[in-house]
Design an enzyme around this catalytic site. Sequence first.
Site, PDB file in Angstrom:
ATOM      1  N   ASP A 207       0.709  -0.861   0.184  1.00 53.35           N
ATOM      2  CA  ASP A 207      -0.028  -0.225   0.206  1.00 53.35           C
ATOM      3  C   ASP A 207       0.693   0.466  -0.254  1.00 53.35           C
ATOM      4  O   ASP A 207       0.585   2.078   0.794  1.00 53.35           O
ATOM      5  CB  ASP A 207      -0.978   0.088   1.120  1.00 53.35           C
ATOM      6  CG  ASP A 207      -2.547   1.140   1.453  1.00 53.35           C
ATOM      7  OD1 ASP A 207      -2.401   1.356  -0.102  1.00 53.35           O
ATOM      8  OD2 ASP A 207      -2.628   1.433   1.995  1.00 53.35           O
ATOM      9  N   LEU A 208       2.228   1.044  -0.580  1.00 50.88           N
ATOM     10  CA  LEU A 208       2.862   2.419  -0.647  1.00 50.88           C
ATOM     11  C   LEU A 208       2.048   3.681  -1.804  1.00 50.88           C
ATOM     12  O   LEU A 208       2.453   3.249  -2.376  1.00 50.88           O
ATOM     13  CB  LEU A 208       4.088   1.733  -0.881  1.00 50.88           C
ATOM     14  CG  LEU A 208       5.427   3.353  -0.727  1.00 50.88           C
ATOM     15  CD1 LEU A 208       5.480   3.161   0.267  1.00 50.88           C
ATOM     16  CD2 LEU A 208       5.974   3.087  -1.678  1.00 50.88           C
TER      17      LEU A 208
END
Length: 310
Positions: A207-208
Amino acid sequence: MPPSGATARFDAVTGSLRDDLHPTVSRTWGAAGVAWLSALDPLLDGLATELDLEIGRALPQSFHAVRAVTCADGTPAVLKAGVPDGHLDAEIAALRAFDGRGAVRLLWADPGRGALLLERADPGHEIVTLPDDEAVGVLGGLLHELHRAPLPAAGPEHVRAEQAAFEDHLARFPGAGPLPRRLVTTAAGLWRELCDSAPREVLLHGDLHHHNVLAATREPWLAIDPHGRVGDPGYDCGQVLYNPLDTDPAVLADRAPGRIERLADAVGVDHDRATAWGFAVCVLSEVWCAQDGPIDGTALAVAERLAPGL
């Protein structure tokens, strides 16, 4: 578990801290979430006593309670707590594997209580403060570093597990649905093909994006809040494409091809593969939105921009 691309950390209009903890936890975990919220203050007080922490201000929070704390030796840190249903196990495993390389350090954790003590990134502002080209360069560099971590023996799931969300969506909406069916079926097929043909597999952040990278002192920028997944490195190109939140979807759609080119180079996959992952991850984001309410539309705009290039 919480979906990728969580709530924005600051209100774009007022500039104030967004605190969506109670509605988000109640909506996501139902009665279990409400019960956890009712016991949150005693939980935090007990952890502070146990760990000899001084609790400070609340930090941006949506799916988890987050507090700035000071350790007994004066070290600034962050206390994070969430509903103890196991969803934080992958984050804990990922942070241990990253070991401070590209991400904040995990100082202590109790998975059974859903509690983590983390290094505090200071000054702590998000990478949204940078021009987009510069921000994407930083994000790519962090992914390159994070993907070098060893695979944990347990904790993170394979991204293949997320295939089920497409199948569930198609079964739930057999006719006209909130999303174009052709996009969902295409994404489902691509997901399977990409997982089956991965040239290598790495520990993924999962989830960058612009709201999960903070300015720090030890390094200029550090990642936070990893979901922790295992799979093709191209997967991690996806969440960047529909962020920052509160950006015009048309602008994000126009930026997507150039962003993919840079991110593909950073994570070491070819452009076509990164494009396919970007498309599929964007569709998945909207599939998750459709589970609980109306679609957001931002990731959909990016997916539609990428579809002709598949």
